[in-house]
Design a protein around this motif. Structure first.
Motif, PDB file in Angstrom:
ATOM      1  N   ILE A 108       0.886  -1.161   0.000  1.00 33.93           N
ATOM      2  CA  ILE A 108       0.000   0.000   0.000  1.00 33.93           C
ATOM      3  C   ILE A 108       0.926   1.215   0.000  1.00 33.93           C
ATOM      4  CG2 ILE A 108      -1.812   1.236   1.220  1.00 33.93           C
ATOM      5  CD1 ILE A 108      -2.756  -1.474   2.281  1.00 33.93           C
ATOM      6  N   GLY A 109       0.841   2.019  -1.047  1.00 35.35           N
ATOM      7  CA  GLY A 109       1.824   3.071  -1.283  1.00 35.35           C
ATOM      8  C   GLY A 109       1.540   4.405  -0.629  1.00 35.35           C
ATOM      9  N   ALA A 110       0.485   4.509   0.127  1.00 33.29           N
ATOM     10  CA  ALA A 110       0.173   5.781   0.801  1.00 33.29           C
ATOM     11  C   ALA A 110      -0.389   5.471   2.181  1.00 33.29           C
ATOM     12  CB  ALA A 110      -0.830   6.579  -0.021  1.00 33.29           C
ATOM     13  N   ASN A 111      -0.315   6.433   3.078  1.00 27.20           N
ATOM     14  CA  ASN A 111      -0.922   6.260   4.393  1.00 27.20           C
ATOM     15  C   ASN A 111      -2.421   6.063   4.209  1.00 27.20           C
ATOM     16  OD1 ASN A 111       1.605   6.689   5.432  1.00 27.20           O
ATOM     17  ND2 ASN A 111       1.211   8.803   6.040  1.00 27.20           N
ATOM     18  N   PHE A 112      -3.024   5.263   5.083  1.00 28.80           N
ATOM     19  CA  PHE A 112      -4.446   4.956   4.932  1.00 28.80           C
ATOM     20  C   PHE A 112      -5.101   4.816   6.293  1.00 28.80           C
ATOM     21  CE2 PHE A 112      -2.139   0.992   5.017  1.00 28.80           C
ATOM     22  CZ  PHE A 112      -2.911   0.135   5.782  1.00 28.80           C
ATOM     23  N   TYR A 113      -6.437   4.868   6.258  1.00 30.50           N
ATOM     24  CA  TYR A 113      -7.243   4.697   7.466  1.00 30.50           C
ATOM     25  C   TYR A 113      -7.790   3.278   7.502  1.00 30.50           C
ATOM     26  CZ  TYR A 113      -7.193   9.788   7.745  1.00 30.50           C
ATOM     27  OH  TYR A 113      -6.786  11.098   7.825  1.00 30.50           O
ATOM     28  N   ASP A 114      -7.812   2.677   8.697  1.00 30.39           N
ATOM     29  CA  ASP A 114      -8.412   1.360   8.820  1.00 30.39           C
ATOM     30  C   ASP A 114      -9.912   1.494   9.060  1.00 30.39           C
ATOM     31  OD1 ASP A 114      -8.563   2.223  11.417  1.00 30.39           O
ATOM     32  OD2 ASP A 114      -7.544   0.493  12.289  1.00 30.39           O
ATOM     33  N   SER A 115     -10.568   0.386   9.392  1.00 23.21           N
ATOM     34  CA  SER A 115     -12.021   0.375   9.573  1.00 23.21           C
ATOM     35  C   SER A 115     -12.462   1.204  10.774  1.00 23.21           C
ATOM     36  CB  SER A 115     -12.513  -1.054   9.744  1.00 23.21           C
ATOM     37  OG  SER A 115     -12.138  -1.828   8.637  1.00 23.21           O
ATOM     38  N   LYS A 116     -11.567   1.425  11.732  1.00 16.70           N
ATOM     39  CA  LYS A 116     -11.910   2.182  12.950  1.00 16.70           C
ATOM     40  C   LYS A 116     -11.501   3.641  12.866  1.00 16.70           C
ATOM     41  CE  LYS A 116     -11.437  -1.953  15.732  1.00 16.70           C
ATOM     42  NZ  LYS A 116     -10.631  -2.652  16.714  1.00 16.70           N
ATOM     43  N   THR A 187     -12.492 -16.279  -0.861  1.00 15.31           N
ATOM     44  CA  THR A 187     -11.987 -15.010  -1.386  1.00 15.31           C
ATOM     45  C   THR A 187     -12.804 -13.918  -0.720  1.00 15.31           C
ATOM     46  OG1 THR A 187     -11.442 -16.025  -3.490  1.00 15.31           O
ATOM     47  CG2 THR A 187     -11.602 -13.627  -3.454  1.00 15.31           C
ATOM     48  N   ILE A 188     -12.112 -12.948  -0.112  1.00 18.95           N
ATOM     49  CA  ILE A 188     -12.783 -11.848   0.574  1.00 18.95           C
ATOM     50  C   ILE A 188     -12.182 -10.530   0.123  1.00 18.95           C
ATOM     51  CG2 ILE A 188     -13.520 -13.150   2.609  1.00 18.95           C
ATOM     52  CD1 ILE A 188     -11.054 -12.216   4.059  1.00 18.95           C
ATOM     53  N   GLN A 189     -12.946  -9.463   0.347  1.00 17.17           N
ATOM     54  CA  GLN A 189     -12.479  -8.130  -0.005  1.00 17.17           C
ATOM     55  C   GLN A 189     -12.783  -7.152   1.122  1.00 17.17           C
ATOM     56  OE1 GLN A 189     -14.515  -6.709  -3.458  1.00 17.17           O
ATOM     57  NE2 GLN A 189     -16.529  -6.723  -2.495  1.00 17.17           N
ATOM     58  N   GLY A 190     -11.885  -6.190   1.275  1.00 16.01           N
ATOM     59  CA  GLY A 190     -12.069  -5.133   2.255  1.00 16.01           C
ATOM     60  C   GLY A 190     -11.622  -3.817   1.642  1.00 16.01           C
ATOM     61  N   TYR A 191     -12.025  -2.706   2.265  1.00 14.10           N
ATOM     62  CA  TYR A 191     -11.717  -1.392   1.721  1.00 14.10           C
ATOM     63  C   TYR A 191     -10.936  -0.576   2.746  1.00 14.10           C
ATOM     64  CZ  TYR A 191     -15.130  -2.477  -1.889  1.00 14.10           C
ATOM     65  OH  TYR A 191     -15.791  -3.072  -2.936  1.00 14.10           O
ATOM     66  N   VAL A 192      -9.994   0.231   2.233  1.00 17.03           N
ATOM     67  CA  VAL A 192      -9.281   1.192   3.080  1.00 17.03           C
ATOM     68  C   VAL A 192      -9.319   2.546   2.372  1.00 17.03           C
ATOM     69  CG1 VAL A 192      -7.771  -0.462   4.211  1.00 17.03           C
ATOM     70  CG2 VAL A 192      -7.021   0.599   2.105  1.00 17.03           C
ATOM     71  N   GLN A 193      -9.393   3.596   3.171  1.00 19.11           N
ATOM     72  CA  GLN A 193      -9.414   4.940   2.622  1.00 19.11           C
ATOM     73  C   GLN A 193      -8.042   5.565   2.748  1.00 19.11           C
ATOM     74  OE1 GLN A 193     -12.417   7.422   4.308  1.00 19.11           O
ATOM     75  NE2 GLN A 193     -12.138   9.039   2.798  1.00 19.11           N
ATOM     76  N   LEU A 194      -7.559   6.140   1.652  1.00 16.18           N
ATOM     77  CA  LEU A 194      -6.234   6.741   1.657  1.00 16.18           C
ATOM     78  C   LEU A 194      -6.263   8.100   2.326  1.00 16.18           C
ATOM     79  CD1 LEU A 194      -5.032   5.903  -1.970  1.00 16.18           C
ATOM     80  CD2 LEU A 194      -4.511   4.684   0.136  1.00 16.18           C
ATOM     81  N   ASP A 195      -5.147   8.452   2.949  1.00 19.28           N
ATOM     82  CA  ASP A 195      -4.999   9.759   3.586  1.00 19.28           C
ATOM     83  C   ASP A 195      -4.518  10.734   2.521  1.00 19.28           C
ATOM     84  OD1 ASP A 195      -4.820  11.725   5.518  1.00 19.28           O
ATOM     85  OD2 ASP A 195      -2.768  11.181   6.057  1.00 19.28           O
ATOM     86  N   LYS A 196      -5.219  11.868   2.395  1.00 22.06           N
ATOM     87  CA  LYS A 196      -4.829  12.860   1.371  1.00 22.06           C
ATOM     88  C   LYS A 196      -3.876  13.883   1.912  1.00 22.06           C
ATOM     89  CE  LYS A 196      -8.601  12.502  -1.777  1.00 22.06           C
ATOM     90  NZ  LYS A 196      -9.544  13.177  -2.559  1.00 22.06           N
TER      91      LYS A 196
END
Length: 196
Positions: A108-116, A187-196
């Protein structure tokens, strides 16, 4: 001069040997050719096993083999104990699921937020999963340290993927990444939001 004499001697010895090929076809046993399968002598299982034991697991013996074995003494190919330990069928996994699974890596090439909502540093992670009461989470690890748990949902298998166990990222939007994790079971999928 010695080598020259040895070569001449070898050439003379081989030239005096009788020819191996027959000049005509008269020495063939035509009776056997015509009746080769008319009265077969079947081999019993016991006879077959006795012959196979003579040739099976027999270590080659010779000067060149011994020299090769001496120079390759750390090579498992020449270690009889290593072969006995791992080449028996009882020591092999019965199914592909019995083999230990390696954890696939994802970047993951950028800082990101987890589910919490916690911010996580960019980096390389090993992926694993957990399932509790039908709820899935993708766990990102660095070494043996758990960095983050990401909520996940089942996803349809991707049959075009080259590996059986994999983890990859896909851009959904400029600030949203989908992480897809797959192994032999699911097979599962999850999402993370990148920090801008």
């Amino acid at each position: 001069m010695k080598y020259f004499c040895v070569v001449i001697f070898i050439a003379v010895v081989f030239s005096l040997q009788p020819a191996f090929a027959a000049d005509d076809m008269m020495d063939l046993d035509y009776e056997f050719i015509d009746n080769a399968f008319s009265n077969p002598n079947p081999t019993t299982n016991k006879q077959f096993e006795e012959v196979m034991k003579q040739y099976e697991n027999r270590e080659p013996n010779g000067l060149f083999y011994k020299i090769k074995k001496f120079f390759n003494r750390n090579n498992p190919e020449y270690d009889k104990d290593f072969k006995k330990k791992y080449e028996k069928p009882n020591n092999q996994p019965l199914r592909i699921k019995d083999t230990p699974e390696s954890k696939p890596a994802v970047t993951i090439g950028a800082n990101f937020y987890d589910s919490k909502g916690n911010i996580i540093q960019a980096g390389h992670y090993q992926a694993d999963y957990k399932e509790e009461n039908g709820n899935y989470t993708i766990t990102l690890l660095q070494g043996t340290t758990r960095i983050v748990d990401i909520k996940a949902i089942p996803h349809e298998d991707n049959w075009e993927e080259a590996a059986v166990v994999y983890c990859r990222t896909e851009n959904v939007r400029d600030d949203l990444i989908r992480i897809i994790y797959s192994n032999l079971d699911l097979t599962i999928q999850g999402y993370v939001q990148l920090d801008k």
